[in-house]
Design a protein around this motif. Structure first.
Motif, short mmCIF file in Angstrom:
data_model
loop_
_atom_site.label_atom_id
_atom_site.label_comp_id
_atom_site.label_asym_id
_atom_site.label_seq_id
_atom_site.Cartn_x
_atom_site.Cartn_y
_atom_site.Cartn_z
N PRO A 105 30.90 57.50 30.73
CA PRO A 105 29.90 56.47 30.45
C PRO A 105 29.77 55.45 31.58
O PRO A 105 30.78 55.05 32.18
N GLU A 106 28.55 55.06 31.88
CA GLU A 106 28.31 54.04 32.90
C GLU A 106 28.25 52.67 32.21
O GLU A 106 27.23 51.98 32.19
N SER A 107 29.37 52.30 31.64
CA SER A 107 29.47 51.07 30.85
C SER A 107 30.90 50.56 30.91
O SER A 107 31.84 51.32 30.63
N ARG A 108 31.07 49.31 31.29
CA ARG A 108 32.42 48.74 31.35
C ARG A 108 33.09 48.79 29.98
O ARG A 108 34.25 49.18 29.85
N GLU A 109 32.37 48.38 28.96
CA GLU A 109 32.94 48.34 27.61
C GLU A 109 33.41 49.72 27.16
O GLU A 109 34.52 49.88 26.64
N THR A 121 40.62 50.04 36.65
CA THR A 121 40.13 51.43 36.67
C THR A 121 38.63 51.48 36.39
O THR A 121 37.88 52.20 37.06
N ALA A 122 38.19 50.69 35.41
CA ALA A 122 36.76 50.65 35.10
C ALA A 122 35.96 50.17 36.30
O ALA A 122 34.90 50.74 36.62
N ASN A 123 36.47 49.16 36.99
CA ASN A 123 35.78 48.66 38.18
C ASN A 123 35.67 49.71 39.27
O ASN A 123 34.63 49.85 39.92
N VAL A 124 36.75 50.47 39.47
CA VAL A 124 36.72 51.52 40.50
C VAL A 124 35.67 52.58 40.15
O VAL A 124 34.88 53.00 40.99
N VAL A 125 35.65 53.02 38.90
CA VAL A 125 34.70 54.06 38.49
C VAL A 125 33.27 53.55 38.57
O VAL A 125 32.38 54.25 39.10
N TRP A 132 28.03 50.40 41.39
CA TRP A 132 27.98 49.02 40.94
C TRP A 132 28.71 48.12 41.94
O TRP A 132 29.69 48.55 42.56
N PRO A 133 28.29 46.86 42.08
CA PRO A 133 28.97 45.93 43.00
C PRO A 133 30.20 45.29 42.36
O PRO A 133 30.40 44.07 42.42
N THR A 134 31.04 46.12 41.75
CA THR A 134 32.26 45.62 41.12
C THR A 134 33.40 45.60 42.14
O THR A 134 33.39 46.36 43.10
N ILE A 135 34.38 44.74 41.91
CA ILE A 135 35.49 44.58 42.84
C ILE A 135 36.78 44.80 42.07
O ILE A 135 37.17 44.00 41.23
N ALA A 136 37.43 45.92 42.35
CA ALA A 136 38.69 46.26 41.68
C ALA A 136 39.85 45.70 42.49
O ALA A 136 40.07 46.13 43.62
#
Length: 211
Positions: A105-109, A121-125, A132-136
């Motif tokens: 799923p493309e959803s953090r939740e 792990t969610a941020n990396v995926v 996504w511009p997330t920072i793990a």
């Protein structure tokens, strides 16, 4: 550290490595999810050795589910905490099959609801599989952010929040890869290699080395 200095640091890291990515080997979002889950308290090299044997045999939720927990353990037993990780990955596959049609799923939740998957792990995926511009923030990013004074914080979430604020949009998709690689190969834990560092003159670490 002022923002002008941060932008120069990011520009130099980008110039040196314009298209950074994880050193984990994967060919699909599911393979990435499994590899990142296995990498907790383990090296990427060790994970890659295990998945090089696992993925040709089983690289979908159904295939890993069919292996069973004991079958999965045989492939990942060289990785630390492999018993717990096998249980989590096996349960994860069942949830992906039952609730997400076998897709990641493309959803953090939704990702954080999976066994063995936390915020990092969610941020990396989300970042590496979906852009996504997330920072793990791992131990490397935590160390580099604090040591250089780029984005200091008392814990990983504080560093993540600080990075979210100070990293300009144009750098956000790639910044966590740059900082991880910098921490892994240059700004290493015991004795940073300041003498061979491309941002040494911008870094605010006081005890610099000549290495």
């Amino acid at each position: 550290m002022n923002q002008q200095k941060r932008i120069e640091i990011l520009t130099r890291l980008r110039d040196e490595n314009p298209h950074p990515t994880t050193e984990l080997h994967f060919t699909s979002p599911f393979e990435l999810l499994v590899a990142v889950t296995l990498s907790a308290q383990a090296t990427d090299v060790g994970v890659n050795k295990a998945t090089a044997k696992l993925f040709p045999v089983a690289n979908t939720p159904q295939a890993i589910w069919d292996l069973g927990v004991d079958g999965l353990k045989d492939y990942i037993k060289t990785i630390g905490l492999f018993n717990a990780k096998a249980e989590n990955v096996h349960k994860m596959c069942r949830i992906l099959l039952d609730q997400h049609g076998g897709e990641v799923p493309e959803s953090r939740e939704a990702l954080e609801a999976l066994p063995g998957v936390g915020r990092k792990t969610a941020n990396v995926v989300l970042n590496t599989a979906f852009g996504w511009p997330t920072i793990a923030v791992d131990t490397h990013i935590f160390r580099v952010s604090n040591r250089t004074k780029f984005a200091p914080g008392k814990d990983v979430r504080a560093v993540e929040d600080r990075l979210e604020k100070v990293v300009p949009k144009e750098f956000k998709v790639d910044v966590h890869h740059w900082l991880i690689l910098h921490g892994r190969y240059t700004c290493i834990a015991r004795k940073p290699r300041c003498g061979s560092c491309i941002i040494e003159d911008l870094c605010e670490f006081k005890d610099k080395t000549d290495i």
